[in-house]
Design a protein around this motif. Structure first.
Motif: not given
Ligand code: G3I
Length: 301
Positions: A78, A80, A123, A126, A167, A169-170, A201, A203, A231-232
């Motif tokens: 992925r 990022h 990502d 972000n 993606c 992502n947040d 995504g 997180q 994602t996280e």
């Protein structure tokens, strides 16, 4: 199956971890990584400050160590993150307007082109939305270049690497709330106007519990026609940790377009959340109850 990746694969999902290039020489760390995970995210090595420390001068050494390790071991990567208001190089922090917009798009194009064909999902943008109830974009020098910066970044990323899933992502978007609804409305608008976005995504940096509407939130995004990814993921240690990890895993498995889960680190000692012990392996590399809960949830049914 007896490992996270094989168990997830049996359900059509990947199971990933955020990793640091400078830890790949630690045999305990790399042993767990190679045994349990089939996807990696660079925790810091592909961010703007890492990849373009001086304007127009790109450095991929640390990112390449991660990509090379992944490819040698059959893992997805992925990417990022292409644009983020945090961890901008200092030269970009002091820029604005059309000069910054050009620098942003050049960054997206150059990094996505360099890694073309090697990244499963990027990502692209972000953390571009504000916390709280406003539903507004987060103020940043990126945002002040014009509200269309996000779609411009997605178009540039698509042109550079057409095969990568792109993606948004947040964080704090894991439940149904004004911030996640603002992201939802952006994704809906992008799909309606043909802006290339493939995934969202979540997180999922959690306290001791996960939101009761987590699955419903993932599902409403999936219904827009995008994949969703955790994602996280990390969850604070406490008496509910294993149960919360089980629930998070079940939420992904219950949403057909939830394509994978990434935990934000391997051992508790690798976590950015100092003292919270939020991961699946303890600091010695032993499996925790949370690990067993995830493994059993992946193997259930
Ligand atoms: O590498 C330098 C080192 O040379 C220096 O001596 C040291 C002194 O502070 O800093 C080191 O860099 C640190 C870097 O992590 C690598 O360890 C940075 O200071 C530190 O700010 C950075 O923190 C990262 C953080 O993002 C930055 O915002 C965390 O590792 C990383 O886990 C975290 O990840 C973010 C995601 O990208 C986005 N979502 C939230 C998530 C958690 O904050």
């Amino acid at each position: 199956a007896t490992t996270l990746d094989a168990s997830a694969a049996a359900k059509g999902r990947y199971f990933g971890a955020a990793i640091a290039a400078n830890k790949l020489s630690d045999p305990v760390y790399t042993g767990i990584l190679n045994r349990e995970f089939d996807s990696v995210t660079a925790e810091n090595e592909m961010k703007w400050d890492a990849t373009e420390p001086r304007q127009g001068q790109f450095t991929y050494t640390a990112g390449d160590r991660i990509v090379n390790h992944a490819r040698a071991n059959g893992m997805k990567v992925r990417g990022h993150a292409l644009l983020w208001h945090s961890q901008e190089p200092s030269w970009a922090q002091s820029m604005s307007g059309t000069a910054l917009r050009s620098a942003m798009m050049n960054h997206v194009t150059k990094v996505a082109t360099y890694y073309k064909g090697k990244i499963h999902s990027w990502d692209v943008v972000n953390e571009a939305f504000a916390d709280g109830n406003s539903g507004a974009r987060r103020d940043s020098n990126l945002q002040r270049t014009g509200n269309d910066w996000i779609e411009a970044a997605f178009r540039a990323a698509r042109a550079a690497d057409p095969a990568a899933k792109l993606c948004y992502n947040d964080y704090n978007t894991d439940s149904i709330n004004p911030k996640s609804t603002a992201v939802y409305n952006m994704v809906k608008d992008f799909k309606a106007r043909g802006v290339p976005i493939d995934c969202v995504g979540f997180q999922s940096h959690f306290g001791t519990t996960i939101p009761s509407d987590y699955k419903a939130n993932l599902q409403r995004f999936a219904a827009l026609g995008v994949d969703v990814q955790i994602t996280e993921l990390d969850i604070e240690q406490g008496s509910n940790q294993a149960n919360a990890y089980k629930q998070a895993t079940e939420a992904c498995l219950a949403v057909s377009r939830c394509t994978g889960i990434t935990v934000w680190g391997i051992r508790d000692s690798d976590s950015w959340r100092t003292g919270k012990n939020p991961l699946l392996f303890d600091s010695s590399g032993n499996k925790k109850a949370a690990y067993t809960a995830v493994l059993n949830a992946l193997n259930a049914g």
